[in-house]
Design a protein around this motif. Structure first.
Motif, short mmCIF file in Angstrom:
data_model
loop_
_atom_site.label_atom_id
_atom_site.label_comp_id
_atom_site.label_asym_id
_atom_site.label_seq_id
_atom_site.Cartn_x
_atom_site.Cartn_y
_atom_site.Cartn_z
N ALA A 1 8.77 -6.50 -6.41
CA ALA A 1 7.53 -7.04 -6.12
C ALA A 1 7.01 -5.95 -4.72
CB ALA A 1 7.32 -8.34 -5.86
N THR A 2 5.51 -5.68 -5.06
CA THR A 2 4.97 -5.12 -3.65
C THR A 2 3.84 -5.66 -3.37
OG1 THR A 2 5.79 -2.74 -4.53
CG2 THR A 2 4.08 -2.92 -2.79
N ASP A 3 3.91 -5.99 -2.00
CA ASP A 3 2.60 -6.72 -1.29
C ASP A 3 2.22 -6.05 -0.11
OD1 ASP A 3 2.81 -9.23 -2.97
OD2 ASP A 3 4.67 -9.66 -1.67
N PHE A 4 0.84 -6.26 0.21
CA PHE A 4 0.43 -5.51 1.38
C PHE A 4 -0.17 -6.51 2.28
CE2 PHE A 4 0.07 -2.21 -2.12
CZ PHE A 4 0.43 -1.06 -1.36
N VAL A 5 0.44 -6.55 3.36
CA VAL A 5 0.23 -7.69 4.34
C VAL A 5 -0.36 -7.30 5.70
CG1 VAL A 5 1.33 -9.57 5.74
CG2 VAL A 5 2.25 -8.78 3.46
N ARG A 6 -1.84 -8.04 5.87
CA ARG A 6 -2.53 -7.75 6.97
C ARG A 6 -1.97 -8.32 8.32
NH1 ARG A 6 -7.72 -5.95 5.33
NH2 ARG A 6 -7.31 -4.67 3.52
N SER A 7 -1.94 -7.50 9.27
CA SER A 7 -1.40 -8.18 10.67
C SER A 7 -2.01 -7.43 11.87
CB SER A 7 0.00 -7.98 10.68
OG SER A 7 0.50 -8.69 12.03
N TYR A 8 -1.35 -7.24 12.82
CA TYR A 8 -2.06 -6.66 14.09
C TYR A 8 -0.84 -6.14 14.49
CZ TYR A 8 -1.47 -10.55 17.22
OH TYR A 8 -0.99 -11.48 17.90
N VAL A 23 8.07 -4.24 0.18
CA VAL A 23 8.66 -4.29 -1.09
C VAL A 23 10.02 -5.14 -1.15
CG1 VAL A 23 9.78 -2.63 -2.85
CG2 VAL A 23 7.83 -1.74 -1.26
N ASP A 24 10.02 -6.00 -2.14
CA ASP A 24 10.99 -6.99 -2.18
C ASP A 24 11.44 -7.86 -0.81
OD1 ASP A 24 11.28 -6.45 -4.91
OD2 ASP A 24 12.65 -4.75 -4.46
N GLY A 25 10.32 -7.79 -0.13
CA GLY A 25 10.55 -8.72 1.01
C GLY A 25 10.83 -8.07 2.26
N LYS A 26 10.88 -6.69 2.08
CA LYS A 26 11.16 -5.77 3.36
C LYS A 26 9.99 -4.67 3.42
CE LYS A 26 14.85 -2.41 4.96
NZ LYS A 26 16.06 -1.84 4.78
N THR A 27 9.60 -4.66 4.82
CA THR A 27 8.53 -3.78 5.02
C THR A 27 9.05 -2.26 5.02
OG1 THR A 27 7.60 -5.33 6.70
CG2 THR A 27 6.86 -2.96 6.90
N VAL A 28 8.27 -1.31 4.28
CA VAL A 28 8.50 -0.05 4.30
C VAL A 28 7.71 0.76 4.77
CG1 VAL A 28 10.25 -0.64 2.15
CG2 VAL A 28 7.63 0.06 1.98
N LEU A 29 6.59 0.57 5.14
CA LEU A 29 5.48 1.36 5.76
C LEU A 29 4.63 0.53 6.48
CD1 LEU A 29 4.25 4.20 5.81
CD2 LEU A 29 2.77 3.46 3.71
N PHE A 51 8.27 -0.69 11.87
CA PHE A 51 9.14 -1.41 11.13
C PHE A 51 10.72 -0.91 11.49
CE2 PHE A 51 7.95 2.28 8.89
CZ PHE A 51 9.07 2.71 8.20
N SER A 52 10.82 0.45 11.99
CA SER A 52 12.17 0.81 12.20
C SER A 52 12.73 0.09 13.32
CB SER A 52 11.95 2.47 12.72
OG SER A 52 11.25 3.34 11.67
N GLN A 53 12.02 -0.42 14.27
CA GLN A 53 12.66 -1.15 15.32
C GLN A 53 13.29 -2.73 14.73
OE1 GLN A 53 10.27 -2.15 18.76
NE2 GLN A 53 11.24 -0.50 19.89
N LEU A 54 12.58 -2.96 13.76
CA LEU A 54 12.89 -4.37 13.13
C LEU A 54 14.00 -4.27 12.36
CD1 LEU A 54 11.90 -7.29 12.28
CD2 LEU A 54 10.64 -6.17 10.26
#
Length: 217
Positions: A1-8, A23-29, A51-54
């Protein structure tokens, strides 16, 4: 599943609106918020790498206390309770030996500033500060003195003549501001850079004045 989540973004004080592709619970971009006009859906390199730091395998995820001598690289993981107790003990020792004013509290400013000031007052020190002194303090004082408020917005996109005193717009991390200056130049605005360094902003400026370091005033 792919989601687009808004944040800052929290990678700097600009706090640009962002959108994360999950994607599947993991930020990829991470990209800029697509409908935010000030950034035009863009994000700087620092924000995009968030997300690389995460997921970095070397990321420290728990408190650590040094067990060896400074520089030896010997540490042990501890609970938050032990970490806070350790900090409180060290702070108490400083207060007892040198007095509360030997301690200074600092952060980068924001809505959480009041909590830090409250903690500092409870500890007994008036020494609180943010990065203002080395960044926007001059502008804040000037706006207060001239307009009575530091919250005045600057419409960089429609500037006719911009005199930049050491401000490196194009290598900085304020995406909206950089885009605004570029828009102004594209519409015929003039940019003058006063900076000892031949920065990217100096390269793009119509005039560059390489003053000697420390002679700004």
């Amino acid at each position: 599943a792919t989601d687009f989540v808004r944040s800052y973004c929290e990678m700097c004080t600009s706090r640009c609106p962002i959108q994360a592709k999950v994607v599947d619970g993991k930020t990829v971009l991470i990209t800029g918020k697509p409908d935010w006009a000030a950034t035009g859906g863009t994000v700087c390199a620092r924000g995009g790498s968030g997300f690389s730091q995460l997921y970095d395998t070397q990321r420290i995820q728990k408190p650590m206390i040094r067990t060896g001598e400074r520089g030896e690289g010997k540490w042990r993981e501890v609970s938050w309770e032990e970490a806070y107790s350790f900090i409180a003990e060290k702070m108490g020792a400083i207060k007892t030996k040198h007095g509360p004013e030997a301690m200074a509290f600092a952060n980068r400013g924001g809505t959480h500033m009041a909590y830090m000031v409250t903690l500092a007052r409870a500890f007994g020190t008036p020494n609180t500060f943010t990065h203002e002194a080395t960044c926007p303090q001059a502008r804040t004082v000037a706006l207060n003195a001239t307009f009575g408020t530091p919250a005045l917005g600057i419409d960089y996109s429609n500037v006719k003549y911009l005199l930049s005193l050491g401000r490196n717009h194009f290598e900085g991390i304020h995406v909206a501001q950089a885009r605004g200056v570029m828009n102004a130049i594209s519409k015929g605005g003039k940019l003058v850079s006063v900076d000892p360094r031949y920065s990217v902003t100096s390269m793009k400026a119509h005039e560059w004045y390489p003053i000697k370091p420390g002679t700004d005033l």
